[in-house]
Design a protein around this motif. Structure first.
Motif, PDB file in Angstrom:
ATOM      1  N   LEU A  48      92.820  41.943 121.258  1.00 46.96           N
ATOM      2  CA  LEU A  48      92.932  41.297 122.559  1.00 46.96           C
ATOM      3  C   LEU A  48      92.142  39.989 122.658  1.00 46.96           C
ATOM      4  O   LEU A  48      91.959  39.462 123.748  1.00 46.96           O
ATOM      5  CB  LEU A  48      92.485  42.240 123.691  1.00 46.96           C
ATOM      6  N   THR A  49      91.673  39.490 121.524  1.00 47.40           N
ATOM      7  CA  THR A  49      90.903  38.240 121.505  1.00 47.40           C
ATOM      8  C   THR A  49      89.753  38.303 122.516  1.00 47.40           C
ATOM      9  O   THR A  49      89.543  37.394 123.315  1.00 47.40           O
ATOM     10  CB  THR A  49      91.816  37.033 121.788  1.00 47.40           C
ATOM     11  N   GLN A  50      89.006  39.403 122.484  1.00 50.25           N
ATOM     12  CA  GLN A  50      87.903  39.612 123.420  1.00 50.25           C
ATOM     13  C   GLN A  50      86.640  38.874 122.958  1.00 50.25           C
ATOM     14  O   GLN A  50      86.426  38.674 121.765  1.00 50.25           O
ATOM     15  CB  GLN A  50      87.585  41.105 123.536  1.00 50.25           C
ATOM     16  N   THR A  51      85.807  38.508 123.928  1.00 55.19           N
ATOM     17  CA  THR A  51      84.553  37.822 123.644  1.00 55.19           C
ATOM     18  C   THR A  51      83.415  38.505 124.382  1.00 55.19           C
ATOM     19  O   THR A  51      83.522  38.815 125.571  1.00 55.19           O
ATOM     20  CB  THR A  51      84.611  36.347 124.084  1.00 55.19           C
ATOM     21  N   ARG A  52      82.329  38.717 123.661  1.00 51.15           N
ATOM     22  CA  ARG A  52      81.107  39.272 124.254  1.00 51.15           C
ATOM     23  C   ARG A  52      79.940  38.362 123.883  1.00 51.15           C
ATOM     24  O   ARG A  52      79.799  37.974 122.723  1.00 51.15           O
ATOM     25  CB  ARG A  52      80.850  40.692 123.748  1.00 51.15           C
ATOM     26  N   ARG A  53      79.096  38.048 124.851  1.00 47.49           N
ATOM     27  CA  ARG A  53      77.947  37.173 124.605  1.00 47.49           C
ATOM     28  C   ARG A  53      76.646  37.931 124.829  1.00 47.49           C
ATOM     29  O   ARG A  53      76.474  38.599 125.859  1.00 47.49           O
ATOM     30  CB  ARG A  53      78.002  35.944 125.520  1.00 47.49           C
ATOM     31  N   ILE A  54      75.742  37.795 123.872  1.00 49.60           N
ATOM     32  CA  ILE A  54      74.412  38.393 123.961  1.00 49.60           C
ATOM     33  C   ILE A  54      73.406  37.252 123.992  1.00 49.60           C
ATOM     34  O   ILE A  54      73.306  36.475 123.031  1.00 49.60           O
ATOM     35  CB  ILE A  54      74.142  39.323 122.763  1.00 49.60           C
ATOM     36  N   TYR A  55      72.682  37.112 125.092  1.00 46.11           N
ATOM     37  CA  TYR A  55      71.737  36.011 125.258  1.00 46.11           C
ATOM     38  C   TYR A  55      70.377  36.429 124.709  1.00 46.11           C
ATOM     39  O   TYR A  55      69.813  37.446 125.125  1.00 46.11           O
ATOM     40  CB  TYR A  55      71.643  35.625 126.731  1.00 46.11           C
ATOM     41  N   LEU A  56      69.851  35.636 123.775  1.00 41.69           N
ATOM     42  CA  LEU A  56      68.621  35.993 123.083  1.00 41.69           C
ATOM     43  C   LEU A  56      67.393  35.443 123.782  1.00 41.69           C
ATOM     44  O   LEU A  56      67.393  34.300 124.268  1.00 41.69           O
ATOM     45  CB  LEU A  56      68.668  35.482 121.644  1.00 41.69           C
ATOM     46  N   ASN A  57      66.350  36.278 123.798  1.00 41.08           N
ATOM     47  CA  ASN A  57      65.025  35.860 124.289  1.00 41.08           C
ATOM     48  C   ASN A  57      65.070  35.316 125.711  1.00 41.08           C
ATOM     49  O   ASN A  57      64.402  34.340 126.040  1.00 41.08           O
ATOM     50  CB  ASN A  57      64.409  34.829 123.334  1.00 41.08           C
ATOM     51  N   PRO A  59      91.047  44.863 128.625  1.00 42.74           N
ATOM     52  CA  PRO A  59      89.876  44.746 127.759  1.00 42.74           C
ATOM     53  C   PRO A  59      89.189  46.100 127.600  1.00 42.74           C
ATOM     54  O   PRO A  59      89.163  46.912 128.532  1.00 42.74           O
ATOM     55  CB  PRO A  59      88.969  43.759 128.499  1.00 42.74           C
ATOM     56  N   GLU A  60      88.637  46.355 126.434  1.00 45.85           N
ATOM     57  CA  GLU A  60      88.017  47.644 126.167  1.00 45.85           C
ATOM     58  C   GLU A  60      86.702  47.818 126.910  1.00 45.85           C
ATOM     59  O   GLU A  60      86.365  48.900 127.369  1.00 45.85           O
ATOM     60  CB  GLU A  60      87.767  47.800 124.665  1.00 45.85           C
ATOM     61  N   GLY A  61      85.918  46.746 127.040  1.00 44.28           N
ATOM     62  CA  GLY A  61      84.633  46.835 127.711  1.00 44.28           C
ATOM     63  C   GLY A  61      83.584  47.503 126.837  1.00 44.28           C
ATOM     64  O   GLY A  61      83.857  47.962 125.732  1.00 44.28           O
ATOM     65  N   MET A  62      82.368  47.531 127.364  1.00 41.54           N
ATOM     66  CA  MET A  62      81.242  48.125 126.639  1.00 41.54           C
ATOM     67  C   MET A  62      81.130  49.621 126.934  1.00 41.54           C
ATOM     68  O   MET A  62      81.305  50.042 128.084  1.00 41.54           O
ATOM     69  CB  MET A  62      79.942  47.430 127.037  1.00 41.54           C
ATOM     70  N   PRO A  63      80.797  50.432 125.892  1.00 39.78           N
ATOM     71  CA  PRO A  63      80.575  50.020 124.502  1.00 39.78           C
ATOM     72  C   PRO A  63      81.818  50.091 123.617  1.00 39.78           C
ATOM     73  O   PRO A  63      81.715  49.936 122.404  1.00 39.78           O
ATOM     74  CB  PRO A  63      79.527  51.040 124.036  1.00 39.78           C
ATOM     75  N   SER A  64      82.998  50.304 124.214  1.00 41.97           N
ATOM     76  CA  SER A  64      84.203  50.488 123.405  1.00 41.97           C
ATOM     77  C   SER A  64      84.500  49.301 122.501  1.00 41.97           C
ATOM     78  O   SER A  64      84.978  49.468 121.376  1.00 41.97           O
ATOM     79  CB  SER A  64      85.414  50.754 124.306  1.00 41.97           C
ATOM     80  N   ILE A  65      84.213  48.085 122.993  1.00 44.07           N
ATOM     81  CA  ILE A  65      84.501  46.902 122.185  1.00 44.07           C
ATOM     82  C   ILE A  65      83.785  46.964 120.842  1.00 44.07           C
ATOM     83  O   ILE A  65      84.294  46.469 119.826  1.00 44.07           O
ATOM     84  CB  ILE A  65      84.104  45.613 122.947  1.00 44.07           C
TER      85      ILE A  65
END
Length: 252
Positions: free
Chosen positions: A127-136, A98-104
């Motif tokens: 690579l079918t990567q997933t990143r989740r950003i949780y709001l508030n 996986p590329e990881g942050m911030p490369s993704i």
């Protein structure tokens, strides 16, 4: 009469609650809509072309402290020389990692953003990567975050800008060979600069390695609604690391 009065109070309370719910949904609906499929802008040259990358796609030299800056420059030169010799050095991507942050967010392939209540989800084609950003949501104590490729990200809308803070990126995950500590902090500011052009202003803070905050940006262009991301599963069973450290391929 007493029963009727109690019934009216219950109905009124329910309406107040419903009004609050609707109001919160209206507020969320006022946020810019970034749902869709996006590609880096301007686009990368074709993989096998000899065209140089546009200036906007080139890596900004990081303000690393010494001796890290000299080490980074030497590594970049090693990669350039190896590419010119036709024996490229391995990268996380070529090793199917996986590329990881911030490369993704550099998006050599398309990304899909899903904007839902409480979360923005980044689905990268590569690579079918997933990143989740949780709001508030409150950010956990950085010392309590289990290190991962993409780290732990929380975000909030400030007017037309989505501000995202990320901690907890694994130390061996490196954007363009740049070293970092476990306390690295990444702040992104996503904002539309045109109806279908999104800019992601990124600032990295890491006093252990950086002499000052490291800032750069990525831009993306929204694709048409019928654009579909393909499955991208990396299979590198034929990749090998040669004795000189270059990337090779099994021939048997």
């Amino acid at each position: 009469m007493a029963a009727i009065g109690i019934g009216c109070i219950l109905v009124a309370s329910a309406l107040v609650g419903l009004g609050s719910f609707i109001g919160s949904k209206v507020g969320a609906a006022d946020d810019p809509d970034i749902t869709g499929v996006w590609n880096r802008y301007p686009p990368y040259p074709d993989t096998f072309s000899t065209e140089p990358e546009p200036e906007e796609l080139q890596v900004v030299e990081p303000p690393l402290k010494e001796p890290y800056l000299t080490e980074w420059r030497n590594m970049r030169q090693r990669r350039q020389d190896a590419d010119a010799a036709g024996r490229p050095l391995p990268t996380p991507s070529s090793l199917c990692q996986p590329e990881g942050m911030p490369s993704i967010m550099g998006a050599h392939y398309a990304m899909e953003f899903l904007q839902t209540p409480g979360q923005v989800t980044v689905l990268a084609e590569f690579l079918t990567q997933t990143r989740r950003i949780y709001l508030n949501q409150p950010l956990p104590n950085p010392d309590d975050i289990e290190p991962t490729y993409n780290g732990y990200a929380v975000g909030k809308w400030e007017g037309d800008t989505l501000v995202v803070t990320t901690y907890g990126v694994k130390e061996d995950v490196r954007y363009e060979d740049i070293p970092h500590s476990a306390k690295m902090k990444i702040v992104e500011r996503w904002h539309l600069i045109a109806p279908d052009i999104l800019q992601n202003d990124i600032t990295i803070e890491d006093p252990q390695y950086l002499a000052r905050p490291y800032s750069f940006n990525f831009k993306y262009k929204r694709e048409k609604p019928d654009y579909k991301i393909a499955e991208f599963v990396c299979e590198n069973e034929k990749n090998i690391i040669e004795k000189d450290g270059s990337l090779g391929v099994k021939t048997e």
